[in-house]
Design a protein around this motif. Structure first.
Motif, PDB file in Angstrom:
ATOM      1  N   UNK A 159       4.239 -13.469   2.756  1.00  0.00           N
ATOM      2  CA  UNK A 159       4.999 -13.317   2.132  1.00  0.00           C
ATOM      3  C   UNK A 159       5.996 -12.504   2.416  1.00  0.00           C
ATOM      4  N   UNK A 160       5.135 -11.597   4.106  1.00  0.00           N
ATOM      5  CA  UNK A 160       6.827 -10.494   4.497  1.00  0.00           C
ATOM      6  C   UNK A 160       5.326  -9.300   3.835  1.00  0.00           C
ATOM      7  N   UNK A 161       5.027  -9.355   3.115  1.00  0.00           N
ATOM      8  CA  UNK A 161       4.561  -7.878   2.860  1.00  0.00           C
ATOM      9  C   UNK A 161       3.247  -7.165   3.840  1.00  0.00           C
ATOM     10  N   UNK A 162       3.323  -6.276   3.753  1.00  0.00           N
ATOM     11  CA  UNK A 162       2.394  -5.175   4.508  1.00  0.00           C
ATOM     12  C   UNK A 162       0.824  -4.991   4.127  1.00  0.00           C
ATOM     13  N   UNK A 163      -0.207  -5.376   4.536  1.00  0.00           N
ATOM     14  CA  UNK A 163      -1.697  -5.076   4.216  1.00  0.00           C
ATOM     15  C   UNK A 163      -2.119  -4.380   5.098  1.00  0.00           C
ATOM     16  N   UNK A 164      -3.185  -3.309   4.180  1.00  0.00           N
ATOM     17  CA  UNK A 164      -4.071  -2.429   5.255  1.00  0.00           C
ATOM     18  C   UNK A 164      -5.132  -2.436   4.168  1.00  0.00           C
ATOM     19  N   UNK A 165      -6.712  -2.640   5.330  1.00  0.00           N
ATOM     20  CA  UNK A 165      -7.816  -2.300   4.291  1.00  0.00           C
ATOM     21  C   UNK A 165      -8.203  -0.617   4.378  1.00  0.00           C
ATOM     22  N   UNK A 166      -8.467   0.312   4.301  1.00  0.00           N
ATOM     23  CA  UNK A 166      -8.667   1.169   4.347  1.00  0.00           C
ATOM     24  C   UNK A 166     -10.159   1.940   2.894  1.00  0.00           C
ATOM     25  N   UNK A 167     -10.316   2.520   4.233  1.00  0.00           N
ATOM     26  CA  UNK A 167     -12.218   3.180   4.238  1.00  0.00           C
ATOM     27  C   UNK A 167     -11.378   4.309   3.079  1.00  0.00           C
ATOM     28  N   UNK A 168     -12.448   4.993   2.367  1.00  0.00           N
ATOM     29  CA  UNK A 168     -11.949   5.818   2.007  1.00  0.00           C
ATOM     30  C   UNK A 168     -12.760   6.728   1.071  1.00  0.00           C
ATOM     31  N   UNK A 169     -13.112   8.134   0.543  1.00  0.00           N
ATOM     32  CA  UNK A 169     -14.392   8.404   0.436  1.00  0.00           C
ATOM     33  C   UNK A 169     -15.436   8.797  -0.808  1.00  0.00           C
ATOM     34  N   UNK A 170     -16.115   7.363  -0.974  1.00  0.00           N
ATOM     35  CA  UNK A 170     -16.504   7.077  -1.979  1.00  0.00           C
ATOM     36  C   UNK A 170     -16.781   5.464  -1.529  1.00  0.00           C
ATOM     37  N   UNK A 171     -18.138   5.917  -2.395  1.00  0.00           N
ATOM     38  CA  UNK A 171     -19.121   5.037  -2.138  1.00  0.00           C
ATOM     39  C   UNK A 171     -20.693   4.998  -3.139  1.00  0.00           C
TER      40      UNK A 171
END
Length: 230
Positions: free
Chosen positions: A206-218
């Protein structure tokens, strides 16, 4: 199958649990200095203290939750009950979690209670910051927010929320904002939800930009990434 594979954190219905502003900074890799003067939506916000504390950083924050049609007294009762339920559900499955941010279950409870207390105070005195809405619908105009933060709802409850619900909700949150961040990407079974890949495929088509990013929390083992959609 090992004993660990048999273990699972289980909770009925949808938990009304809150996180603090400090936790939001970690789980969304959120620097408040970058968002001062901006409009940020927390959805669904539950009894989180993000909205209340964000205003102290010059952020115009709004919270949305279907529970916001209730009185402060009624929500206070729900908060107390759900914190107790959530803590009891951890009994016997503590090793499924990473105890770095929280030292132990006692400190975890303290964070939940602190968030609820701050939320309830702000909900009582600044009710205009809190909007009742039942996803996937919201009452907002197009692109009125710079950012939407969505925590511990999408993907987490993938055993009871369909792919279509995830897609409709995501479309709605992107209709009203410039960027959406979702955390975590794991369900209660401790695995990354299969809905993540499906949703990304739909959004990209549908034209969206997606990104999976690591965060400083687990906390839940392996759940240290957020989905960012623009």
């Amino acid at each position: 199958m090992s004993d660990d594979e048999d273990k699972k954190y289980e909770i009925d219905d949808f938990a009304f649990l809150g996180r603090t502003f400090t936790e939001y900074q970690q789980i969304f890799d959120f620097d408040p200095a970058n968002w001062a003067g901006k409009r940020v939506l927390d959805c669904p916000a539950g009894p989180c203290s993000f909205v209340a504390e964000a205003h102290n950083h010059g952020i115009e924050a709004i919270g949305v939750d279907k529970m916001y049609d209730r009185s402060p007294a009624a929500l206070s009762k729900v908060c107390a009950e759900d914190i107790e339920t959530a803590m009891n559900a951890l009994d016997g499955v503590e090793d499924l979690y990473v105890w770095d941010f929280y030292d132990d279950t006692s400190e975890l409870r303290t964070y939940r209670e602190r968030a609820a207390t701050r939320f309830l105070s702000d909900y009582s005195h600044n009710s205009d910051r809190y909007v009742s809405a039942n996803l996937p619908a919201t009452p907002f105009a197009d692109q009125v927010f710079d950012l939407v933060l969505s925590a511990h709802f999408l993907f987490l409850y993938d055993d009871r929320l369909s792919h279509e619900f995830h897609l409709e909700t995501t479309r709605e949150l992107l209709r009203i904002s410039n960027q959406l961040r979702v955390f975590p990407l794991h369900g209660f079974d401790a695995n990354q939800s299969e809905l993540v890949a499906e949703l990304i495929q739909n959004l990209r088509s549908e034209g969206y930009s997606t990104d999976i990013r690591e965060v400083p929390f687990e906390f839940q083992r392996g759940a240290n990434k957020m989905l960012v959609v623009e």
